[in-house]
Every structure is written in structure tokens, then in C-alpha cells.
Design a protein around this motif. Structure first.
Motif, mmCIF file in Angstrom:
data_model
loop_
_atom_site.group_PDB
_atom_site.id
_atom_site.type_symbol
_atom_site.label_atom_id
_atom_site.label_comp_id
_atom_site.label_asym_id
_atom_site.label_seq_id
_atom_site.Cartn_x
_atom_site.Cartn_y
_atom_site.Cartn_z
ATOM 1 N N LEU A 41 171.405 80.077 54.600
ATOM 2 C CA LEU A 41 171.264 78.650 54.813
ATOM 3 C C LEU A 41 169.709 78.345 54.951
ATOM 4 O O LEU A 41 169.059 77.369 54.812
ATOM 5 C CB LEU A 41 172.027 78.131 55.940
ATOM 6 N N PHE A 42 168.987 79.446 55.629
ATOM 7 C CA PHE A 42 167.651 79.420 55.895
ATOM 8 C C PHE A 42 166.884 79.416 54.586
ATOM 9 O O PHE A 42 166.068 78.689 54.475
ATOM 10 C CB PHE A 42 167.208 80.409 56.756
ATOM 11 N N GLY A 43 167.345 80.191 53.761
ATOM 12 C CA GLY A 43 166.840 80.263 52.394
ATOM 13 C C GLY A 43 166.990 78.910 51.695
ATOM 14 O O GLY A 43 165.854 78.423 51.011
ATOM 15 N N MET A 44 167.999 78.422 51.821
ATOM 16 C CA MET A 44 168.431 76.933 51.127
ATOM 17 C C MET A 44 167.421 75.974 51.865
ATOM 18 O O MET A 44 166.784 74.995 50.992
ATOM 19 C CB MET A 44 170.009 76.801 51.146
ATOM 20 N N GLU A 45 167.378 76.031 52.982
ATOM 21 C CA GLU A 45 166.300 74.987 53.682
ATOM 22 C C GLU A 45 164.798 75.083 53.518
ATOM 23 O O GLU A 45 164.353 74.189 52.936
ATOM 24 C CB GLU A 45 166.456 75.050 54.999
ATOM 25 N N LEU A 46 164.466 76.425 53.153
ATOM 26 C CA LEU A 46 163.116 76.898 52.683
ATOM 27 C C LEU A 46 162.895 76.022 51.356
ATOM 28 O O LEU A 46 161.945 75.449 51.034
ATOM 29 C CB LEU A 46 162.972 78.151 52.881
ATOM 30 N N SER A 47 163.554 76.288 50.398
ATOM 31 C CA SER A 47 163.565 75.943 49.226
ATOM 32 C C SER A 47 163.615 74.347 49.021
ATOM 33 O O SER A 47 162.803 73.915 48.281
ATOM 34 C CB SER A 47 164.983 76.422 48.262
ATOM 35 N N SER A 48 164.347 73.715 49.635
ATOM 36 C CA SER A 48 164.426 72.444 49.885
ATOM 37 C C SER A 48 163.103 71.727 50.218
ATOM 38 O O SER A 48 162.689 70.780 50.027
ATOM 39 C CB SER A 48 165.693 71.879 50.785
ATOM 40 N N TYR A 49 162.601 72.606 51.365
ATOM 41 C CA TYR A 49 161.223 72.172 51.920
ATOM 42 C C TYR A 49 160.194 72.358 51.036
ATOM 43 O O TYR A 49 159.169 71.359 50.943
ATOM 44 C CB TYR A 49 161.159 73.083 53.271
ATOM 45 N N LEU A 50 160.327 73.500 50.298
ATOM 46 C CA LEU A 50 159.096 73.619 49.323
ATOM 47 C C LEU A 50 159.114 72.738 48.000
ATOM 48 O O LEU A 50 158.063 72.539 47.343
ATOM 49 C CB LEU A 50 159.018 74.943 48.850
ATOM 50 N N ALA A 51 160.445 72.257 47.648
ATOM 51 C CA ALA A 51 160.729 71.488 46.582
ATOM 52 C C ALA A 51 159.790 70.122 46.794
ATOM 53 O O ALA A 51 159.794 69.678 47.770
ATOM 54 C CB ALA A 51 162.079 71.195 46.120
ATOM 55 N N VAL A 52 159.242 69.651 45.559
ATOM 56 C CA VAL A 52 158.859 68.410 45.456
ATOM 57 C C VAL A 52 159.681 67.204 45.027
ATOM 58 O O VAL A 52 160.586 67.325 44.052
ATOM 59 C CB VAL A 52 157.622 68.185 44.467
ATOM 60 N N THR A 53 159.954 66.170 45.878
ATOM 61 C CA THR A 53 160.781 65.244 45.708
ATOM 62 C C THR A 53 159.905 63.980 45.358
ATOM 63 O O THR A 53 158.842 63.856 46.051
ATOM 64 C CB THR A 53 161.527 64.894 46.900
ATOM 65 N N THR A 54 160.476 63.319 44.585
ATOM 66 C CA THR A 54 159.817 61.868 44.227
ATOM 67 C C THR A 54 160.539 60.669 44.233
ATOM 68 O O THR A 54 161.724 60.587 43.881
ATOM 69 C CB THR A 54 159.112 62.060 42.576
ATOM 70 N N ASP A 55 159.734 59.733 44.227
ATOM 71 C CA ASP A 55 160.443 58.288 44.184
ATOM 72 C C ASP A 55 159.675 57.481 42.930
ATOM 73 O O ASP A 55 158.362 57.650 42.830
ATOM 74 C CB ASP A 55 160.203 57.219 45.439
ATOM 75 N N THR A 56 160.263 56.982 42.115
ATOM 76 C CA THR A 56 159.974 56.108 41.026
ATOM 77 C C THR A 56 159.942 54.966 41.146
ATOM 78 O O THR A 56 160.925 54.297 41.533
ATOM 79 C CB THR A 56 160.288 56.700 39.501
#
Length: 483
Positions: A41-56
Motif C-alpha cells: 500500500l505504501f508503494g501504491m501511495e508513492l506511485s499515486s503521489y509521483l503521478a501527474v494528474t491533470t484537469d482539462t
């Protein structure tokens, strides 16, 4: 001073002596499972933190790149000579810029789009050419009419062969005719073909000799070509390289041009002495295109209003046969706005897979008019352009990562009564697409990590308690039965 005992009294985590606790295999197994769950779960959260989310979002265009739009292009025309290729830009506000040359390069190409020579520089001031005022009615026929068969014979016999390629219906050809015939008469008197043998002036009617005119890439009428014997004979099927004359078309200018060509050519053992002014004509003699195609590349700047780029054959002193013009072309590149570094665009595509998928809709595509109705066909492209901007809000600051213009393209062919052209009509949208990059805050990441660790630890403890209570209950039931 505060005693250690008082400090210990606020301990949230009171310890039970190790001797009073008991380890179990079930607890050990559950602890291992809980630890693995925490890591996952820590790895999943870290991946989510590093991922770029965008709004269009779609907003009113707030372009910061000024009132003009840069348009880069690279288009190849296998059947349009660089001699007459012209790039024009116009818009709905009435701006018309014709035959742009400052930011445009024209490279002669063959039918396979391969370059056949260096950059071709267009002649300027063709509309100011002096045609003289000779009377057409009194003009004699001193120039020799040439055919496909006699052309080769004369071009190999005379050191200099100057030929007027014309069409009887052409206004400019008819205007040139009296001056040309008068000049031919003067040249024949001064340099008799049988006695002198260095020069001959001839005519080719391209309506009667279409094969010869096509082989020599004659696309505009009249075209005055200069063929030299020997020194420029190519190995490629014995064809001659030749030059074009772009100067004045009055009798005096034509005679001086021919005399200038004869200066370096000896007649037996002596050179012809000429007035020094004759050398001025050489400056308006240029090497003619070796092929009939042209690659047009460069950029133009247009106002951000509906407009069009028109590529066509244009001349202020030539006519064209619309039925023989073919505006088929290959678009190597067409883009709007600033050129984007490929590495940057690759990074953006990695972060935002849907970015940059329509900024090159026409790239590497052929547009060919063919069939029995291929003559006099205009090829039109309708382009709808919208700006796309990517904005980052990292570290509490907002800055633009990339902005580009994407477009949709619809192409069509149209038959008309005028000269065929290749037309790129464009219209910019008043709206723009804004893509905002929204990274997660570090505090949010830490909070979630703590929630993961505490939650898994608590749930594992509850499961262990339930398991131990169940085991004890089973043992009591078994003891009661034994009694």
C-alpha cells in the motif's frame, strides 16, 4: 524541575513487560502479512503521489504570443516549377502579401521529390519588363521555327541557341513577337548563321510541340531559354543544361543579351569586340530549373484571424495553360505556432498521452488530383486551429510548460475557370484548451502513509484478537465435553 515520573505519566504507549506476553505462530504469520500489506500500500501511495494528474478546461484564448501566428511548412510540388512558384498570404482584414521570398526557400526537385539543384531565387520586377513598342504588323519572321526533331539538330550545331517557347493564344507571347523577330533579324545580319555560325534564334510553338516543351520543363509563356553546345552537355541522355533570360523584352535588350553571350566565343582566330554595356544583360540570365518540380519550405507570419496561404504559379510577364497545370503535392510538415523541441514534446506525451496528437494532421501525406478530370483542379485544405496550453502548479507557483496549436484538417478538390492553386485556409478558435497539472501535496502523502500503517496495524490486531478468542472458546468447549 519536573520529575521523570511526571513525564512518564503522559506516555500514550505504556509497555507490558515482555515476560508477560506470549508469541504465537498465528500472530507471527499475521504480522508478516500485515508488513507485506503495508509495503504494497505504501508503494501504491508513492506511485499515486509521483503521478501527474491533470484537469482539462476550455477558456477564452489568452495567448501571450502576440497578434501574429507563425506557420511553418514544407510542401513538395512535383509538377510546379520553382521558376514560377509563388507563396501568397491573405486574411479577412484585407491584408494581401504576394510572392513572399524573405522566409521562403524553393528547392528544385524531380518527380521522386529528390533535390536536383541549389535553392532557386525568384526574379523580381517581372511586371516592370520593357516590351518595346514595335509594330506587330510590320514584324518579319526571322527566327527559325523549331520542332522536336530540328531542335536537337540545331542545339548540337550552334554554340549558342536562343529559343523563344511560346503559345499563340498567350498575350505576353504576342507582345514579345515583334521585338523577338526584329532582334532575330538583326542578329542574322550581324552574325550570319552560315558565315559566322555561332548563334541562332529560334521559336518553339508549345501547342504544336508539347512533348519538347514538357521535356524542357516549360510551364510559362513566353520562356526564353539559352542552350550552350558542348560544355554543359550532360551525361544523362545527352540533355543540355540551359539558362533562362528574365530581362527586358525590347529589341535592343534582346540584341545586347545575345551579343553578351558571344563575347567569350571565338570566331576563328579573333574575338568579337563589343560594347561593355552588353555584359549587363548577363546579370539577368539564370540557370533554368533542371526539373519540373519544387519543394517550398519556410515560414510565414499571419494575423490571428481567418486567412489563407495560396501556393500557385505566378508571374507578371508570363501566361500559363491551366489545362496542363497539376497542383498535386506532398506535405512533409505543416504546423502553427512556435516550433516545439521534440524531446520536450516526447516528455509531454509521456506525462499527457492525449497531448500532441493533432498538431501535425497533414504531415507526410499526398494530395493528388488524378483521373480524366485532373486538369484545372484546385486542392483546398480547411484547417480549424485551437491553442492547447499545459500549465504546471508545482511548488506553489504557476508556469507554462508547453503551448502548441492543434488543428483539424479537411481537404477537397475543386474545378474552376482560373489557374489551379493549392490553398490552405485556416481559422483560429477564440477558445483554448487549458490543461492544468495538479501535483499532490507532500503533507497529503504523509497523512495517507500514516493512515496506511496505522490502519493495517489496527486491522491486523483486531484479526489476531478475534482469532485468539476463537481458539480459546474452542478449547473451553472441548474441556467441557471431556468433563
Amino acid at each position: 524541575m519536573v520529575s521523570a515520573t511526571r513525564i512518564k505519566s503522559v506516555d500514550f504507549y505504556r509497555k507490558i513487560p515482555r515476560d508477560l506476553t506470549e508469541a504465537s505462530l498465528s500472530g507471527a504469520g499475521l504480522s508478516i502479512v500485515a508488513a507485506l500489506a503495508m509495503v504494497f500500500l505504501f508503494g501504491m501511495e508513492l506511485s499515486s503521489y509521483l503521478a501527474v494528474t491533470t484537469d482539462t478546461s476550455v477558456i477564452v484564448d489568452k495567448s501571450s504570443d502576440g497578434d501574429f501566428l507563425r506557420i511553418d511548412f514544407n510542401v513538395s510540388f512535383p509538377a510546379l516549377s520553382c521558376e514560377f512558384a509563388s507563396v501568397d498570404v491573405s486574411d479577412v482584414l484585407g491584408t494581401n502579401r504576394l510572392n513572399l521570398t524573405k522566409t521562403i526557400k524553393k528547392i528544385p526537385i524531380d518527380s521522386h521529390l529528390r533535390a536536383t539543384g541549389e535553392e532557386f531565387h525568384s526574379s523580381t520586377g517581372l511586371h516592370l519588363i520593357n516590351h518595346g513598342d514595335e509594330d506587330h504588323e510590320n514584324s518579319s519572321y526571322a527566327a527559325i521555327p523549331l520542332t522536336g526533331a530540328t531542335f536537337e539538330q540545331f542545339s548540337h550545331h550552334f554554340p549558342i541557341l536562343v529559343v523563344n517557347f511560346y503559345a499563340p493564344w498567350c498575350y505576353w507571347s504576342n507582345r514579345l513577337k515583334p521585338s523577338w523577330e526584329k532582334a532575330a533579324e538583326i542578329i542574322r545580319e550581324r552574325f550570319d548563321p552560315e558565315d559566322d555560325g555561332r548563334v541562332l534564334l529560334g521559336n518553339v510553338d508549345c501547342t504544336q510541340e508539347p512533348t519538347l516543351c514538357k521535356r524542357l520543363h516549360i510551364q510559362g509563356y513566353p520562356s526564353i531559354r539559352i542552350f550552350r553546345k558542348g560544355s554543359d552537355l550532360k551525361e544523362d541522355h545527352g540533355h543540355h543544361e540551359h539558362e533562362s533570360y528574365y530581362g527586358d523584352r525590347d529589341t535592343e535588350s534582346l540584341v545586347k543579351m545575345v551579343e553578351g553571350l558571344l563575347v567569350p566565343i571565338k570566331k576563328e582566330d579573333h574575338k568579337l569586340a563589343l560594347d561593355g554595356k552588353s555584359h549587363n544583360a548577363a546579370s539577368i540570365i539564370k540557370k533554368a530549373p533542371l526539373s519540373g518540380g519544387c519543394r517550398i519550405e519556410g515560414y510565414v507570419r499571419a494575423k490571428k484571424v481567418p486567412g489563407e496561404i495560396v501556393i500557385s504559379a505566378h508571374s507578371g510577364a508570363h501566361s500559363f495553360d491551366a489545362s496542363r497545370m497539376n497542383m498535386s503535392h506532398y506535405v512533409s510538415h505543416l504546423s502553427f505556432g512556435r516550433m516545439i523541441d521534440e524531446r520536450l514534446l516526447t516528455d509531454m506525451k509521456r506525462l499527457l498521452p492525449y497531448l500532441g496528437l493533432s498538431h501535425d494532421r497533414l504531415n507526410e501525406k499526398w494530395f493528388v488530383n488524378q483521373g480524366q478530370f485532373a486538369a484545372n483542379v484546385t486542392i483546398e485544405h480547411y484547417l480549424q486551429i485551437v491553442k492547447t496550453e499545459v500549465v504546471s502548479r508545482r511548488f506553489g507557483q504557476e508556469h507554462s510548460l508547453i503551448d502548441e496549436y492543434e488543428y483539424t484538417a479537411h481537404s477537397n478538390v475543386a474545378h474552376g475557370y482560373y489557374y489551379p492553386v493549392a490553398k490552405f485556409k485556416f481559422q483560429l478558435s477564440p477558445m483554448q484548451v487549458l490543461i492544468s497539472e495538479n501535483p499532490k501535496s507532500f503533507s497529503h502523502f504523509i497523512t495517507n502513509v500514516c493512515a496506511i500503517i496505522g490502519g493495517v496495524f489496527t486491522v491486523a490486531g483486531i484479526l489476531d484478537s478475534i482469532f485468539q478468542s476463537t481458539v480459546r472458546m474452542v478449547k473451553k468447549v472441548e474441556l467441557g465435553k471431556n468433563i
